[in-house]
Structures are given as C-alpha cells and as structure tokens.
Scaffold this motif. Structure first.
Motif, PDB file in Angstrom:
ATOM      1  N   SER A  94      11.358   2.643  11.608  1.00 59.29           N
ATOM      2  CA  SER A  94      10.684   2.488  12.903  1.00 59.29           C
ATOM      3  C   SER A  94       9.176   2.291  12.721  1.00 59.29           C
ATOM      4  O   SER A  94       8.548   1.549  13.481  1.00 59.29           O
ATOM      5  N   ASP A  95       8.584   2.924  11.687  1.00 54.49           N
ATOM      6  CA  ASP A  95       7.158   2.718  11.418  1.00 54.49           C
ATOM      7  C   ASP A  95       6.887   1.304  10.920  1.00 54.49           C
ATOM      8  O   ASP A  95       5.851   0.722  11.221  1.00 54.49           O
ATOM      9  N   VAL A  96       7.812   0.768  10.139  1.00 51.37           N
ATOM     10  CA  VAL A  96       7.646  -0.611   9.673  1.00 51.37           C
ATOM     11  C   VAL A  96       7.613  -1.545  10.870  1.00 51.37           C
ATOM     12  O   VAL A  96       6.777  -2.445  10.960  1.00 51.37           O
ATOM     13  N   LYS A  97       8.501  -1.307  11.822  1.00 51.17           N
ATOM     14  CA  LYS A  97       8.546  -2.140  13.027  1.00 51.17           C
ATOM     15  C   LYS A  97       7.294  -1.968  13.861  1.00 51.17           C
ATOM     16  O   LYS A  97       6.717  -2.941  14.348  1.00 51.17           O
ATOM     17  N   ARG A  98       6.862  -0.727  14.028  1.00 53.67           N
ATOM     18  CA  ARG A  98       5.740  -0.434  14.912  1.00 53.67           C
ATOM     19  C   ARG A  98       4.389  -0.825  14.296  1.00 53.67           C
ATOM     20  O   ARG A  98       3.573  -1.460  14.939  1.00 53.67           O
ATOM     21  N   ARG A  99       4.150  -0.438  13.039  1.00 51.76           N
ATOM     22  CA  ARG A  99       2.838  -0.680  12.420  1.00 51.76           C
ATOM     23  C   ARG A  99       2.765  -2.003  11.686  1.00 51.76           C
ATOM     24  O   ARG A  99       1.694  -2.478  11.352  1.00 51.76           O
ATOM     25  N   GLY A 100       3.899  -2.552  11.376  1.00 49.61           N
ATOM     26  CA  GLY A 100       3.900  -3.858  10.724  1.00 49.61           C
ATOM     27  C   GLY A 100       4.074  -3.796   9.220  1.00 49.61           C
ATOM     28  O   GLY A 100       4.008  -2.753   8.586  1.00 49.61           O
ATOM     29  N   TRP A 101       4.277  -4.970   8.711  1.00 47.59           N
ATOM     30  CA  TRP A 101       4.583  -5.166   7.298  1.00 47.59           C
ATOM     31  C   TRP A 101       3.370  -4.930   6.402  1.00 47.59           C
ATOM     32  O   TRP A 101       3.506  -4.479   5.274  1.00 47.59           O
ATOM     33  N   ARG A 102       2.194  -5.208   6.902  1.00 44.92           N
ATOM     34  CA  ARG A 102       0.973  -5.124   6.089  1.00 44.92           C
ATOM     35  C   ARG A 102       0.755  -3.723   5.521  1.00 44.92           C
ATOM     36  O   ARG A 102       0.381  -3.571   4.361  1.00 44.92           O
ATOM     37  N   GLY A 103       0.999  -2.681   6.312  1.00 40.20           N
ATOM     38  CA  GLY A 103       0.853  -1.305   5.815  1.00 40.20           C
ATOM     39  C   GLY A 103       1.829  -0.987   4.701  1.00 40.20           C
ATOM     40  O   GLY A 103       1.491  -0.297   3.736  1.00 40.20           O
ATOM     41  N   VAL A 104       3.047  -1.472   4.839  1.00 35.86           N
ATOM     42  CA  VAL A 104       4.041  -1.262   3.787  1.00 35.86           C
ATOM     43  C   VAL A 104       3.594  -1.962   2.510  1.00 35.86           C
ATOM     44  O   VAL A 104       3.706  -1.421   1.411  1.00 35.86           O
ATOM     45  N   MET A 105       3.049  -3.156   2.655  1.00 39.57           N
ATOM     46  CA  MET A 105       2.601  -3.908   1.482  1.00 39.57           C
ATOM     47  C   MET A 105       1.424  -3.222   0.793  1.00 39.57           C
ATOM     48  O   MET A 105       1.316  -3.245  -0.428  1.00 39.57           O
ATOM     49  N   ARG A 106       0.545  -2.587   1.576  1.00 37.06           N
ATOM     50  CA  ARG A 106      -0.569  -1.839   0.974  1.00 37.06           C
ATOM     51  C   ARG A 106      -0.026  -0.672   0.142  1.00 37.06           C
ATOM     52  O   ARG A 106      -0.463  -0.450  -0.982  1.00 37.06           O
ATOM     53  N   THR A 107       0.908   0.071   0.716  1.00 40.42           N
ATOM     54  CA  THR A 107       1.518   1.182  -0.011  1.00 40.42           C
ATOM     55  C   THR A 107       2.231   0.676  -1.256  1.00 40.42           C
ATOM     56  O   THR A 107       2.136   1.273  -2.326  1.00 40.42           O
ATOM     57  N   LEU A 108       2.921  -0.423  -1.121  1.00 40.93           N
ATOM     58  CA  LEU A 108       3.630  -1.023  -2.248  1.00 40.93           C
ATOM     59  C   LEU A 108       2.655  -1.404  -3.356  1.00 40.93           C
ATOM     60  O   LEU A 108       2.919  -1.176  -4.533  1.00 40.93           O
ATOM     61  N   GLY A 109       1.505  -1.961  -2.978  1.00 44.80           N
ATOM     62  CA  GLY A 109       0.503  -2.349  -3.972  1.00 44.80           C
ATOM     63  C   GLY A 109      -0.039  -1.160  -4.739  1.00 44.80           C
ATOM     64  O   GLY A 109      -0.333  -1.258  -5.929  1.00 44.80           O
ATOM     65  N   VAL A 110      -0.153  -0.022  -4.083  1.00 44.77           N
ATOM     66  CA  VAL A 110      -0.673   1.181  -4.731  1.00 44.77           C
ATOM     67  C   VAL A 110       0.414   1.900  -5.528  1.00 44.77           C
ATOM     68  O   VAL A 110       0.204   2.302  -6.666  1.00 44.77           O
ATOM     69  N   GLU A 111       1.576   2.051  -4.931  1.00 50.28           N
ATOM     70  CA  GLU A 111       2.641   2.868  -5.511  1.00 50.28           C
ATOM     71  C   GLU A 111       3.637   2.085  -6.365  1.00 50.28           C
ATOM     72  O   GLU A 111       4.296   2.653  -7.215  1.00 50.28           O
ATOM     73  N   GLY A 112       3.813   0.815  -6.107  1.00 53.83           N
ATOM     74  CA  GLY A 112       4.763   0.000  -6.863  1.00 53.83           C
ATOM     75  C   GLY A 112       6.154  -0.054  -6.260  1.00 53.83           C
ATOM     76  O   GLY A 112       6.925  -0.937  -6.578  1.00 53.83           O
TER      77      GLY A 112
END
Length: 120
Positions: A21-39
């Motif tokens: 639900s957060d992915v839907k609400r806040r968008g993909w960009r936040g997930v990609m930022r976390t992905l860039g940091v965490e892998g």
C-alpha cells in the motif's frame, strides 16, 4: 499472496520492508531509493512477505551463482555416474559370478577393524 506452504527464510525477513500500500501511495521512486541503498527490498501485503525487489546487477549475480551451482552439481553427478558405471561393468564380466562366489565363501577380512553396531 499464494500459499505455497513455505515460510520466508530469516534472510528474507531481515530485508528492509515496504508495504504494498505504501508503494501505491508514495510511489515507485521511494522504493528505488531504498533499493539503491540496501540492494533489496521486501514488499509485504497484510504483513505477509509477497515479493523481493532486487537491483538488476544483484539479480544477474544471483543467476550467475545459480548457474555455477548447477554446473557443480552436474559435474558431481557425472563423476558419481561414471564410478557407478565402472563398478557395474565389473559385474557384467563373464567371470563376475565366480569371483563373487569365491569372495562370499571366504572369511571376512576385517584388517583389525570391528564392523558392528548401529553405526556400521
């Protein structure tokens, strides 16, 4: 989430988590930022693990490692198959029955080692 009867491993549970639900609400960009940091990011749905998102290079590395493991397993199986075939070939020789009977008639050669019990 499909029930596969399997539970996620601790390594999956240890990943940074984002709710679907957060992915839907806040968008993909936040997930990609976390992905860039965490892998990697674990996406949950109703607190149940649903998917793991990996960076493309991490995914490629994972595939390469899996292929290497498959190759090792295949080479181990090939070696085991060859050894089995060699032993089986000895049983197919014309004098195999005679040799086996002569071995079975004689006393066991323990060479000082006792072979008994549950571990034998």
């Amino acid at each position: 989430m499909r029930d596969t009867g399997k539970t996620p491993t601790d390594s999956v549970k240890a990943l940074p988590t984002v709710r679907a639900s957060d992915v839907k609400r806040r968008g993909w960009r936040g997930v990609m930022r976390t992905l860039g940091v965490e892998g990697a990011v674990l996406v949950t749905n109703h607190d149940q693990p649903e998917a793991v998102i990996l960076a493309a290079d991490a995914y490629a590395n994972l595939l390469d490692r899996a292929k290497l493991a498959d190759t090792r397993i295949e080479s181990d199986l090939t070696l085991l198959r060859r050894r089995f075939d060699e032993r089986l070939a000895a049983l197919r020789k014309p004098d195999a029955g005679r040799r086996l009977r002569s071995v079975m008639r004689g006393p066991a050669k323990l060479r000082g080692k006792v072979k008994a019990g549950q571990s034998y």
